[in-house]
Design an enzyme around this catalytic site. Structure first.
Site, short mmCIF file in Angstrom:
data_model
loop_
_atom_site.label_atom_id
_atom_site.label_comp_id
_atom_site.label_asym_id
_atom_site.label_seq_id
_atom_site.Cartn_x
_atom_site.Cartn_y
_atom_site.Cartn_z
N CYS A 4 -11.00 2.75 -0.50
CA CYS A 4 -9.65 3.09 -0.05
C CYS A 4 -9.37 2.21 1.16
O CYS A 4 -10.23 2.07 2.04
CB CYS A 4 -9.59 4.57 0.35
N HIS A 49 -7.67 2.63 3.65
CA HIS A 49 -7.61 3.31 4.95
C HIS A 49 -8.99 3.37 5.63
O HIS A 49 -9.09 3.48 6.84
CB HIS A 49 -7.15 4.76 4.78
N CYS A 94 -4.16 -1.46 -2.14
CA CYS A 94 -4.33 -0.02 -2.29
C CYS A 94 -5.23 0.20 -3.51
O CYS A 94 -4.93 -0.32 -4.59
CB CYS A 94 -2.96 0.62 -2.51
N GLU A 145 -4.44 9.08 8.88
CA GLU A 145 -2.99 8.94 9.15
C GLU A 145 -2.57 9.85 10.32
O GLU A 145 -1.62 9.56 11.02
CB GLU A 145 -2.16 9.26 7.90
N ASP A 194 0.88 -1.17 0.00
CA ASP A 194 0.00 0.00 0.00
C ASP A 194 0.92 1.23 0.00
O ASP A 194 2.14 1.10 0.14
CB ASP A 194 -0.87 -0.01 1.28
N SER A 195 0.30 2.41 -0.14
CA SER A 195 1.09 3.63 -0.08
C SER A 195 1.60 3.90 1.33
O SER A 195 2.53 4.67 1.52
CB SER A 195 0.22 4.80 -0.50
N1 DGL Z 1 -4.88 3.33 0.93
C1 DGL Z 1 -4.77 3.88 -0.39
C2 DGL Z 1 -5.93 3.45 -1.27
O1 DGL Z 1 -6.57 2.45 -1.02
C3 DGL Z 1 -4.69 5.33 -0.54
C4 DGL Z 1 -4.04 6.22 0.37
C5 DGL Z 1 -3.23 7.24 -0.37
O2 DGL Z 1 -3.78 8.20 -0.95
O3 DGL Z 1 -2.03 7.05 -0.37
O4 DGL Z 1 -6.23 4.11 -2.25
#
Ligand code: DGL
Length: 275
Positions: free
Chosen positions: A194, A196, A82, A162, A19-20
């Site tokens: 997402c 997150h 991600c 975050e 993931d990022s």
């Molecule tokens: N967790 C990432 C996703 O599912 C995105 C978070 C980011 O923007 O880095 O898109």
């Protein structure tokens, strides 16, 4: 004296996840619940976070390098945990690596899951990259033609999470402001586009008075992963489990947030794959 290193059998090799940042740990967590016998090697590209604001070309480049890193750590399957990377880089990853490793994204399994439901109107929220890619729109139009999809970018949610704003007035105000958008009226399900967002799943469900299905890819993708391992005879039943977690930029803060996302023991190590 000659020492022979015996490579671990493929089944004992870890599941690669990236993931990022630390958001993809929500997926790692679900995998641990469904497949406790599997080892994980996780990479969070914290040096380039957030991916949601990056170009598709940049995300494709990062994703390719990270996939090579995970292959270097013997990943037997790689999960793109991600949505931004799944939307922008999955096709190119498949082209480049599918003859070497099984690849799984987080968008297709969710669309397949929804195709077995009869929703008339669905919403999806995600980063700017995921929403502007139109990945959910085109896949849903193609596979569930009778369903209307409303897509909305909610870029403040990743930095909010975050930064640890999760159960307070700030997070509630941001969530309320986004979700009260008229376009989302009458939706029967909302895709958390997402990785997150499962962290704020409860607040989102509460906003809709628990009346709609909040669809979170973590569990759905873990089931697909289990099927893939079973079908390919790759389940690890040796009892040897070892998890490794890498990030590309380390701060103690990431460590603290990571513990919020992952229930098991976690120890982040810096892997500077960009220099
Ligand atoms: N967790 C990432 C996703 O599912 C995105 C978070 C980011 O923007 O880095 O898109």
């Amino acid at each position: 004296m000659v020492i022979f290193l015996i490579p671990s059998p493929v089944n004992e090799q870890p599941i690669g996840i990236f993931d990022s940042g630390v958001g993809g740990l929500t997926v790692a967590n679900a995998i641990k619940q469904i497949l406790p016998g599997e080892s994980l090697v996780y990479f969070g590209d914290t040096a380039h976070l957030p991916y949601g604001d990056k170009s598709a070309e940049a995300i494709r480049y990062y994703s390719g390098k990270i996939t090579e890193f995970l292959l270097g750590h013997n990943a037997k399957v790689i999960l793109v945990a991600c949505n931004s990377a799944s939307a922008s880089a999955f096709d190119s990853l498949r082209e480049e690596f599918s003859d070497r490793v099984h690849l799984i994204d987080v968008i297709d399994p969710v669309v397949d899951y929804l195709s077995s439901k009869n929703f008339r109107k669905i919403g999806v929220i995600g980063t700017k990259r995921t929403i502007s890619s139109g990945a959910y729109d085109s896949k849903i139009r193609e596979r569930i033609p009778g369903t209307q999809l409303v897509s909305m970018a909610t870029p403040m949610l990743v930095p909010m999470i975050e930064e640890g704003f999760i159960f307070d007035d700030i997070s509630n105000a941001i969530i309320r402001t986004y979700l009260s958008n008229e376009a989302l009226k009458d939706i029967e399900a909302l895709i958390l586009g997402c990785t997150h967002y499962p962290i704020i799943r409860n607040q989102i469900s509460r906003f809709f008075n628990f009346n709609i299905e909040v669809v979170d890819s973590a569990r759905i993708v873990s089931m697909i992963l289990r099927d893939t391992l079973e079908k390919n005879n790759l389940i690890n039943d040796s009892g040897n489990v070892r998890d490794e977690f890498f990030i590309s930029d380390y701060t103690p803060y990431f460590e603290k947030i990571a513990k919020m996302f992952f229930e098991g023991e976690i120890n982040l190590r810096k892997a500077d794959i960009w220099n």
